[in-house]
Scaffold this motif. Structure first.
Motif, PDB file in Angstrom:
ATOM      1  N   GLY A 105       0.783  -1.119   0.146  1.00  0.00           N
ATOM      2  CA  GLY A 105      -0.101  -0.028  -0.011  1.00  0.00           C
ATOM      3  C   GLY A 105       0.853   1.222   0.057  1.00  0.00           C
ATOM      4  O   GLY A 105       2.054   1.138  -0.007  1.00  0.00           O
ATOM      5  N   SER A 106       0.348   2.333  -0.103  1.00  0.00           N
ATOM      6  CA  SER A 106       1.206   3.714  -0.303  1.00  0.00           C
ATOM      7  C   SER A 106       1.368   4.104   1.214  1.00  0.00           C
ATOM      8  O   SER A 106       2.297   5.113   1.115  1.00  0.00           O
ATOM      9  CB  SER A 106       0.367   4.681  -0.952  1.00  0.00           C
ATOM     10  N   GLY A 157      -3.931  -3.089  -0.686  1.00  0.00           N
ATOM     11  CA  GLY A 157      -4.759  -2.703   0.315  1.00  0.00           C
ATOM     12  C   GLY A 157      -5.126  -1.169   0.370  1.00  0.00           C
ATOM     13  O   GLY A 157      -4.189  -0.351  -0.103  1.00  0.00           O
ATOM     14  N   GLY A 158      -6.549  -0.919   0.475  1.00  0.00           N
ATOM     15  CA  GLY A 158      -6.692   0.342   0.348  1.00  0.00           C
ATOM     16  C   GLY A 158      -8.029   0.475  -0.455  1.00  0.00           C
ATOM     17  O   GLY A 158      -8.444  -0.324  -1.464  1.00  0.00           O
ATOM     18  N   GLY A 159      -8.789   1.632  -0.222  1.00  0.00           N
ATOM     19  CA  GLY A 159      -9.980   2.066  -1.079  1.00  0.00           C
ATOM     20  C   GLY A 159     -10.215   3.218  -1.792  1.00  0.00           C
ATOM     21  O   GLY A 159     -11.431   3.482  -2.246  1.00  0.00           O
ATOM     22  N   GLY A 160      -9.156   3.900  -1.902  1.00  0.00           N
ATOM     23  CA  GLY A 160      -9.037   5.225  -2.810  1.00  0.00           C
ATOM     24  C   GLY A 160      -9.776   4.698  -4.333  1.00  0.00           C
ATOM     25  O   GLY A 160      -8.904   4.042  -5.002  1.00  0.00           O
ATOM     26  N   GLU A 161     -10.878   5.551  -4.503  1.00  0.00           N
ATOM     27  CA  GLU A 161     -11.447   5.022  -5.985  1.00  0.00           C
ATOM     28  C   GLU A 161     -10.678   5.395  -7.015  1.00  0.00           C
ATOM     29  O   GLU A 161     -10.907   4.714  -8.285  1.00  0.00           O
ATOM     30  CB  GLU A 161     -12.671   5.621  -5.725  1.00  0.00           C
ATOM     31  N   LYS A 163      -7.259   6.195  -7.689  1.00  0.00           N
ATOM     32  CA  LYS A 163      -5.985   5.614  -7.924  1.00  0.00           C
ATOM     33  C   LYS A 163      -5.633   4.144  -7.327  1.00  0.00           C
ATOM     34  O   LYS A 163      -5.418   3.439  -8.073  1.00  0.00           O
ATOM     35  CB  LYS A 163      -4.849   6.611  -7.123  1.00  0.00           C
ATOM     36  N   THR A 164      -6.007   3.865  -6.103  1.00  0.00           N
ATOM     37  CA  THR A 164      -5.763   2.758  -5.381  1.00  0.00           C
ATOM     38  C   THR A 164      -6.536   1.551  -6.249  1.00  0.00           C
ATOM     39  O   THR A 164      -5.635   0.501  -6.582  1.00  0.00           O
ATOM     40  CB  THR A 164      -6.049   2.718  -3.993  1.00  0.00           C
ATOM     41  N   LEU A 165      -7.885   1.667  -6.277  1.00  0.00           N
ATOM     42  CA  LEU A 165      -8.563   0.653  -7.149  1.00  0.00           C
ATOM     43  C   LEU A 165      -8.052   0.542  -8.443  1.00  0.00           C
ATOM     44  O   LEU A 165      -8.241  -0.542  -9.021  1.00  0.00           O
ATOM     45  CB  LEU A 165     -10.283   0.984  -6.900  1.00  0.00           C
ATOM     46  N   ARG A 166      -7.558   1.681  -9.060  1.00  0.00           N
ATOM     47  CA  ARG A 166      -7.200   1.450 -10.372  1.00  0.00           C
ATOM     48  C   ARG A 166      -6.002   0.601 -10.507  1.00  0.00           C
ATOM     49  O   ARG A 166      -5.619  -0.197 -11.368  1.00  0.00           O
ATOM     50  CB  ARG A 166      -7.076   2.636 -11.307  1.00  0.00           C
TER      51      ARG A 166
END
Length: 256
Positions: A105-106, A157-161, A163-166
């Motif tokens: 994760g970031s 891991g993470g839910g940012g729509e 960047k993270t999910l992309r």
């Protein structure tokens, strides 16, 4: 996908011998995956309590276990050069005979950054760094000799729509989120949309979620939302595995 049960064995407030014993007990109980986490200080309890480093521990876990998959939930991208992280992951992959999951994760825990001299940056820049690191990790795996034993699964891991999910749709084989079933269902729908945009089959990505309640209370709504990997978290010094055992029993009942 097959229903699986994970344990996040938090490396805090305990001696390593206790952590090792809990790892063995979780494998013996039937857990599918055991994770630690990538921090330098406890996240709760005494902020300066006992704590151990993530990746050296994973190397020891690879020798201690024989069946469970192992990994970090999750590695902080900021703490290691991507090429170095790729080599570390490849090495633990070999030590474990192909049981490593690269969770990443970031990063978010500012105390880690401040105490160890990393630039905390902004949340957006940390996410940009993660996006740049993921292809570098894969590129390094392709150059290493010997190569990894398998296509090492990447968990994001993470839910940012935005960047993270992309990034998950582009690079990962497992997505890990958190929240109630409605929240998780929404995040999965966003992830599926990114997969469609990239021309990827959403079914290729396993959906994981942290769980705190009993399976009788929370399992079915999350299962209906698409989650198949359910991960219980335990911290020291006691490492009570009773909730993990309930989830394992629930998993086994699904296959009867």
């Amino acid at each position: 996908m097959t229903v699986r049960i994970g344990l996040q064995l938090q490396p805090q407030h305990a001696d390593y011998a206790r952590i090792r014993d809990t790892l063995v007990a979780a494998e013996d109980a039937g857990a599918d995956v055991v994770f630690n986490w990538d921090h330098f200080f406890p996240l709760y309890g005494d902020p300066d309590g006992k704590h151990f480093e993530c990746w050296t521990m994973l190397g020891a876990w690879a020798e201690t276990t024989s069946r469970v998959e192992i990994g970090a939930l999750v590695t902080c991208n900021s703490y290691r050069n991507p090429e170095l992280l790729a080599d570390m992951a490849r090495t633990v992959d070999h030590i474990s005979d192909g049981r490593l999951i690269l969770g990443i994760g970031s990063g978010w825990f500012e105390k880690d950054y401040d105490e160890y001299g990393y630039d905390f940056k902004t949340a957006g820049r940390r996410l940009d760094d993660l996006g740049a690191a993921l292809p570098r990790i894969r590129d390094r795996w392709a150059k290493l000799n010997p190569a990894p034993t398998r296509d090492i699964p990447i968990l994001i891991g993470g839910g940012g729509e935005k960047k993270t999910l992309r990034y998950t749709a582009e690079h990962a084989t497992i997505w890990h989120g958190f929240g109630d079933a409605e929240t998780v269902r929404h995040k999965i729908s966003v992830l599926d949309g990114h997969c469609v945009d990239l021309g990827r089959d959403p079914k290729e990505i396993e959906r994981s979620c942290g769980v705190q309640g009993k399976p009788s209370e929370v399992a079915q709504p999350l299962l209906d939302a698409g989650v198949t990997l359910f991960t219980v978290g335990v911290g020291g010094p006691d490492y009570d595995l009773s909730l993990l055992e309930e989830w394992i029993a629930w998993r086994d009942a699904q296959s009867r």
